[in-house]
Design a protein around this motif. Structure first.
Motif, PDB file in Angstrom:
ATOM      1  N   SER A 164       1.395  12.243  -1.748  1.00  0.00           N
ATOM      2  CA  SER A 164       1.695  12.797  -3.389  1.00  0.00           C
ATOM      3  C   SER A 164       2.847  13.586  -3.448  1.00  0.00           C
ATOM      4  O   SER A 164       3.308  13.614  -4.840  1.00  0.00           O
ATOM      5  N   VAL A 165       2.842  14.350  -2.583  1.00  0.00           N
ATOM      6  CA  VAL A 165       4.223  15.188  -2.892  1.00  0.00           C
ATOM      7  C   VAL A 165       5.206  14.647  -2.533  1.00  0.00           C
ATOM      8  O   VAL A 165       6.156  14.667  -3.892  1.00  0.00           O
ATOM      9  N   PHE A 201      -8.933   8.842  -0.183  1.00  0.00           N
ATOM     10  CA  PHE A 201      -7.428  10.254  -0.533  1.00  0.00           C
ATOM     11  C   PHE A 201      -6.770  10.407   0.490  1.00  0.00           C
ATOM     12  O   PHE A 201      -6.011  11.279  -0.062  1.00  0.00           O
ATOM     13  N   ASP A 202      -7.322   9.692   1.693  1.00  0.00           N
ATOM     14  CA  ASP A 202      -6.221   9.956   2.920  1.00  0.00           C
ATOM     15  C   ASP A 202      -4.607   9.631   2.354  1.00  0.00           C
ATOM     16  O   ASP A 202      -3.786  10.317   2.545  1.00  0.00           O
ATOM     17  N   GLN A 250       0.922  -1.105   0.123  1.00  0.00           N
ATOM     18  CA  GLN A 250      -0.454  -0.163   0.128  1.00  0.00           C
ATOM     19  C   GLN A 250       1.146   1.332   0.126  1.00  0.00           C
ATOM     20  O   GLN A 250       2.029   1.202   0.329  1.00  0.00           O
ATOM     21  N   LEU A 251       0.914   2.400  -0.412  1.00  0.00           N
ATOM     22  CA  LEU A 251       0.772   4.275   0.061  1.00  0.00           C
ATOM     23  C   LEU A 251       1.392   4.206   1.053  1.00  0.00           C
ATOM     24  O   LEU A 251       0.755   4.469   1.957  1.00  0.00           O
ATOM     25  N   ASP A 252       2.399   3.779   1.122  1.00  0.00           N
ATOM     26  CA  ASP A 252       3.097   5.047   2.849  1.00  0.00           C
ATOM     27  C   ASP A 252       4.611   5.121   2.263  1.00  0.00           C
ATOM     28  O   ASP A 252       5.264   5.224   1.036  1.00  0.00           O
ATOM     29  N   LEU A 253       4.639   5.890   3.503  1.00  0.00           N
ATOM     30  CA  LEU A 253       6.399   6.160   2.948  1.00  0.00           C
ATOM     31  C   LEU A 253       7.779   5.879   1.923  1.00  0.00           C
ATOM     32  O   LEU A 253       7.887   6.577   1.444  1.00  0.00           O
ATOM     33  N   LEU A 295      -1.759   5.789  -8.035  1.00  0.00           N
ATOM     34  CA  LEU A 295      -3.426   6.255  -9.191  1.00  0.00           C
ATOM     35  C   LEU A 295      -3.752   5.170  -8.708  1.00  0.00           C
ATOM     36  O   LEU A 295      -5.528   5.569  -8.307  1.00  0.00           O
ATOM     37  N   ARG A 296      -3.587   4.300  -7.785  1.00  0.00           N
ATOM     38  CA  ARG A 296      -4.393   3.047  -7.381  1.00  0.00           C
ATOM     39  C   ARG A 296      -5.664   3.727  -6.392  1.00  0.00           C
ATOM     40  O   ARG A 296      -7.472   2.921  -6.397  1.00  0.00           O
TER      41      ARG A 296
END
Lengths: 753, 256
Positions: free
Chosen positions: A412-413, A405-406, A380-383, A397-398
């Motif tokens: 995102s940056v 959106f969290d 998953q998206l993490d740092l 994208l996923r």
């Protein structure tokens, strides 16, 4: 560099590619035709799709309870079969003693309980099933009701389903049989409860029902979020690669490359013009594929809705949501730029289109793991993942397509920064390739290892090249990776010390020293073994003390962002126990501070940084050396911290030109960390209460005021070193001079003798 | 106009070792002159031409083109030259007009000036019939005409022709000769390389005869003929190359 020239080359290349039938076919015609044709074919094929019946061999059907009956005659009782599966389950019934099957099976079962699976008996059962052409075997060796009477047997299984997970048909048979069994067992359960004058509500007071609260659009988004990012990546890569090969290798082959090189456009302008063309085609390929896929799924897949949940799971899928399409198009720009630049740089190396095609496979092999990583369910998206190029864009994208959106807001940056950095690095590579005569006018030569070695030795320079530095870094990482397999957790402290020394020596110092000796004419200078002002060494040691609070804080921040995994924490715990049990502090300092300082600095600030300085930008060189320094530490959290420590060490190395301040800084930094962990609770440390406190796990944390003061002092010290090392009258002592001096002394001695 | 001093080019190859393509050549070429570089295949003519047109970088030495140094200001050098080579092909998927227009624009010409110049050049080289012809449909002679017009479009003071008639039939080659003569008469500085003596003797005021990366003789053809007492141009060329080969062989034998 002027935009006018870049634009002229871009327009020329676009026109040229659009007049090429092959490009038009791959980029435009193929996607526009492919998906509708595939969709139509799918509709045609689905007409022939039907579910095939499975055959289940039931051995000992007579041993089953008869009220309610599971099997009626030679078939499953119809009440247990779902409506549409009435003809899909066929039975082959055998008495219990058929060919002694039950006896052999029983022996197998007992042997399995004691010794694990026996392959011979597995083979025998498979043979028996193959002979009877059955997909699943159900064995009920004894009358079931007799087992119930025997309380000691009740918890043990008394019926068996023999399946082969290697066969799809066998797995389907098992699923169907289990669905039948569930219905029958529930009825049986109800019947038995009724006999005891109980209801289902008495036996099972809590009954759950699954309710899917996701809206249809959300379910649709979730399904597409897994497929579309991967497709976008593949489209962008293939859309970029073929034009890139034609624009570089193709031009070389056709002889027009030299024409362009003799025009007033600079190499960088040519490279950027071509890169923009490749990006345009990459995006066009992806957009057209996406558009075609969207239209196909809207108009064609809806016709397959009757098959939803059937053999074609994809039929349940609607068209991709419009918002998803928007995010995908937005993400295409950096992805296309990244793949475009990498493809163009690879294609510039090729002498012909044919050779260029060969580079596609390695490019895909490198990109694929980055594309597959986000497909894994646990990713998953993490740092951590937001720092991995390609993977981070796919995960972003996923999340965007799923509507979560969290993580998007949070990372995102980082994703954008990492992607932009990747794009910038790739573009620089392209420009470098176009400026390199050796790449553009590469002649074909037979490769011979001997000739190559003698070429390398003949043409070695005083200092290593960037390529040598990268090779050394990669060799160190590989050596560490393979050695880590052969090394276990040490039993005692002495073994740990020996292990650390041998590993550091063999995997870090030896490759660097060997490469410096073989590949350069001045190994001592390459390893930065030059003398420097003693005040710089003292300043470096003081700097390590001053910056320690900042790095201790950074370490805590990193651990808060990336908490260590459980097994890692356990390993750390083990080593901490090991260290806590070792009393001599001087030995600890030797193994964990002095030894790494000496051996690691030889490699990272010595050979690798010397070579990396060939990139001209000194900060980039320091970052390259620090990257390898960080990556050489196996634990990710430690790698991140050491990367930043490496930046300070790199500064010292570049400014003073000597390895000695780096060794001094490294040794003091490590010593403070080791002492902080080891002397927790000691009388000695308690006298520093005004400065720091000791945490529960032995780590030290500095008080804010003194920490800030020390960091600012460190900053001032760095500034002082910057100013001092900028003075023109500073001359470093060269160790080779020492050698010449010794030779002179020897000459004088011989004269006297 | 063109000043070359001790220009060297060494290719590093790990199989064949270092190959000296240019071993320190020096020459000067002035406006209104055609300076010929004559030599057998592999003599280093194309390497010298490619360095002058900044396609390759020299290993050492200096080459000034109209005051600009090839390694220091390559873009300025490229604005001063028109380069026609056997290696500079034209694009298959561009028309003659588009190709010349692109190079005019890359040379920073303004649109009106460019259109006017192109009209004149297409008239002069009788190319109006092939304006919209794609490169892939052109004959070798047509392609060479487009190459020459492409090199002339920005009216450069220096023209470099490297084996420009290679593969052309007699008629097309005569067209090239005529163009070179006209350019010389217009006061351009032309460097012309070839391995065909008759071309050089027809066009060049000064020649440098090259072999194995070195200039073995330089001057006007008349001067060279008088010096070596050989008055047939072909014979002179053969004699000079043979002498250079003999010197090379004896040097190689001395070096073992």
């Amino acid at each position: 560099m002027t935009w006018t020239n870049i634009k002229l080359i871009l327009i020329r290349e676009l026109k040229d590619q659009l007049r090429d039938r092959r490009t038009l076919f791959t980029v435009v015609v193929l996607p526009l035709l492919l998906y509708p044709l595939l969709g139509l074919s799918l509709i045609q094929i689905t007409q022939f799709f039907r579910e095939h019946p499975v055959t289940i061999w039931v051995v000992g059907a007579g041993n089953l309870p008869t009220d309610p009956p599971l099997i009626r005659g030679e078939e499953v009782a119809s009440e247990w079969l779902p409506e549409n599966q009435a003809s899909l389950v066929r039975l082959a019934i055998s008495p219990v003693d058929e060919h002694g099957f039950c006896e052999i099976f029983d022996r197998f079962r007992r042997a399995q309980e004691s010794e694990g699976t026996l392959e011979l008996i597995d083979q025998w059962i498979q043979q028996q099933m193959a002979q009877r052409k059955v997909d699943l075997t159900v064995v009920i060796p004894r009358p079931v009701d007799a087992d119930v009477a025997d309380a000691s047997l009740a918890p043990k299984p008394n019926a068996y389903m023999l399946t082969s997970s290697a066969s799809d048909k066998s797995r389907i048979a098992l699923e169907r049989w289990q669905s039948v069994l569930n219905r029958w067992q529930l009825a049986l359960f109800e019947r038995r409860l009724a006999e005891r004058q109980m209801t289902m509500a008495d036996a099972l007071p809590v009954r759950f029902e699954v309710m899917d609260v996701a809206r249809k659009a959300e379910r649709n988004s979730a399904a597409w979020s897994k497929i579309l990012p991967l497709l976008i990546m593949v489209w962008c890569l293939t859309g970029a690669f073929y034009p890139a090969v034609d624009l570089c290798a193709g031009e070389k082959e056709r002889g027009t490359f030299e024409t362009l090189l003799s025009s007033p456009a600079s190499r960088s302008e040519i490279a950027l013009g071509k890169l923009l063309t490749v990006i345009v085609f990459s995006i066009a390929t992806a957009v057209l594929n996406l558009a075609s896929l969207t239209i196909t799924t809207t108009f064609v897949m809806s016709k397959l809705s009757h098959l939803a949940g059937g053999p074609l799971g994809v039929a349940a899928l609607g068209p991709p949501p419009l918002l998803s399409v928007f995010w995908l198009v937005l993400a295409m720009v950096p992805v296309a730029a990244l793949f475009g630049a990498v493809s163009l740089a690879a294609a510039a190396f090729a002498r012909s289109s044919k050779e260029g095609q060969y580079y596609l496979v390695p490019l895909i092999m490198v990109s694929m793991p980055l594309m597959i990583l986000p497909m894994l369910p646990a990713t998953q998206l993490d740092l951590g993942t937001s720092l991995i190029p390609v993977t981070n864009v796919m995960l972003l994208l996923r999340s965007l397509i799923e509507g979560s959106f969290d993580p998007v807001l949070r990372y995102s940056v980082v994703v954008i920064l990492v992607t932009l950095l990747g794009v910038a690095a790739a573009v620089r590579w392209v420009v470098y390739q176009f400026n390199s005569e050796g790449v553009l006018f590469r002649a074909s030569e037979r490769f011979g290892i001997g000739a190559w070695l003698s070429f390398v030795l003949q043409h070695r320079g005083d200092l290593p090249t960037v390529g040598h530095a990268l090779l050394c870094g990669v060799l160190i990482l590989l050596a560490k990776f393979f050695v880590s397999f052969g090394v276990g957790v040490p039993d005692d402290w002495y073994e740990f010390g020996r292990q650390t020394f041998v590993i550091l020596l063999a995997t870090v110092a030896v490759p660097a020293v060997l490469m410096a000796t073989i590949l350069t004419r001045r190994p001592l200078l390459s390893l930065r073994l030059t003398w420097c002002r003693p005040s710089f060494i003292a300043a470096a040691m003081f700097l390590a003390v001053c910056f320690h609070p900042a790095f201790a804080t950074l370490s805590r921040i990193i651990l808060a962002i990336y908490p260590p995994a459980h097994d890692l924490a356990a390993l750390h715990g083990l080593i901490e126990n090991l260290l806590a049990s070792t009393p001599p502090v001087w030995l600890l300092l030797l193994v964990l501070a002095v030894m790494p300082a000496l051996l690691e600095e030889l490699a990272f600030r010595g050979f690798i940084l010397s070579g990396a300085q060939g990139v001209k930008n000194q900060w980039l060189a320091v970052a390259i050396a620090s990257f390898f320094f960080g990556a050489a530490h196996a634990v990710f959290q430690q790698s991140l911290l050491t990367f930043f420590v490496g930046i300070v060490l790199g500064f010292l190395a570049v400014r003073t030109g000597s390895l000695l301040p780096c060794i001094a800084y490294h040794a003091v930094h490590n010593s403070l960390t080791v002492l902080g962990a080891n002397l927790a609770g000691s009388q000695w440390l308690s006298s520093f209460e005004w400065l720091l406190s000791v945490g529960e796990r032995g780590g030290i944390s500095y008080h804010v005021g003194p920490a800030l003061f020390m960091t600012v002092t460190g900053g001032c010290l760095l500034y002082w070193m910057w100013k001092e090392t900028s003075r023109a009258d500073i001359k470093n002592f060269d160790f080779s001079r020492l050698g010449r001096f010794c030779n002179q002394l020897r000459g004088v001695y011989q004269d006297l003798a | 106009m063109i000043h070359v001093r001790n220009l060297t080019k060494i290719y590093n190859g790990f199989q064949e070792g270092d190959f000296v393509a240019l071993g320190g050549i020096s020459f000067d070429a002035m406006p209104g002159q055609v300076f010929g570089l004559l030599g057998p295949n592999g003599a280093g003519k194309s390497t010298a031409m490619r360095i002058l047109s900044t396609v390759l970088k020299p290993t050492s030495g200096i080459a000034l083109v109209n005051g600009y140094e090839v390694t220091e200001s390559p873009s300025d050098v490229r604005r001063q030259i028109g380069f026609v080579s056997v290696n500079t092909m034209i694009y298959d998927r561009m028309t003659a007009w588009e190709m010349v227009e692109l190079f005019g624009r890359l040379n920073g010409m303004n649109e009106d000036e460019l259109q006017l110049r192109m009209e004149r050049l297409f008239d002069r080289f009788q190319m109006n019939g092939m304006r919209n012809l794609l490169g892939s449909k052109m004959s070798t002679g047509m392609k060479q005409k487009v190459s020459i017009v492409r090199a002339l479009v920005h009216d450069p003071p220096v023209l470099i022709f490297d084996e420009a008639t290679s593969g052309l039939d007699v008629l097309a080659a005569r067209e090239v000769f005529r163009s070179v003569e006209e350019l010389r008469d217009e006061g351009k500085c032309v460097i012309y390389s070839s391995h065909i003596m008759s071309e050089i003797s027809r066009l060049c005021n000064l020649v440098a005869i090259m072999n194995r990366g070195r200039i073995v003789a330089a001057g006007s053809l008349q001067q060279l003929a008088d010096e070596h007492e050989v008055h047939d141009a072909e014979e002179l060329f053969y004699e000079l190359i043979a002498q250079s080969e003999r010197e090379h062989s004896s040097l190689a034998m001395r070096n073992g």
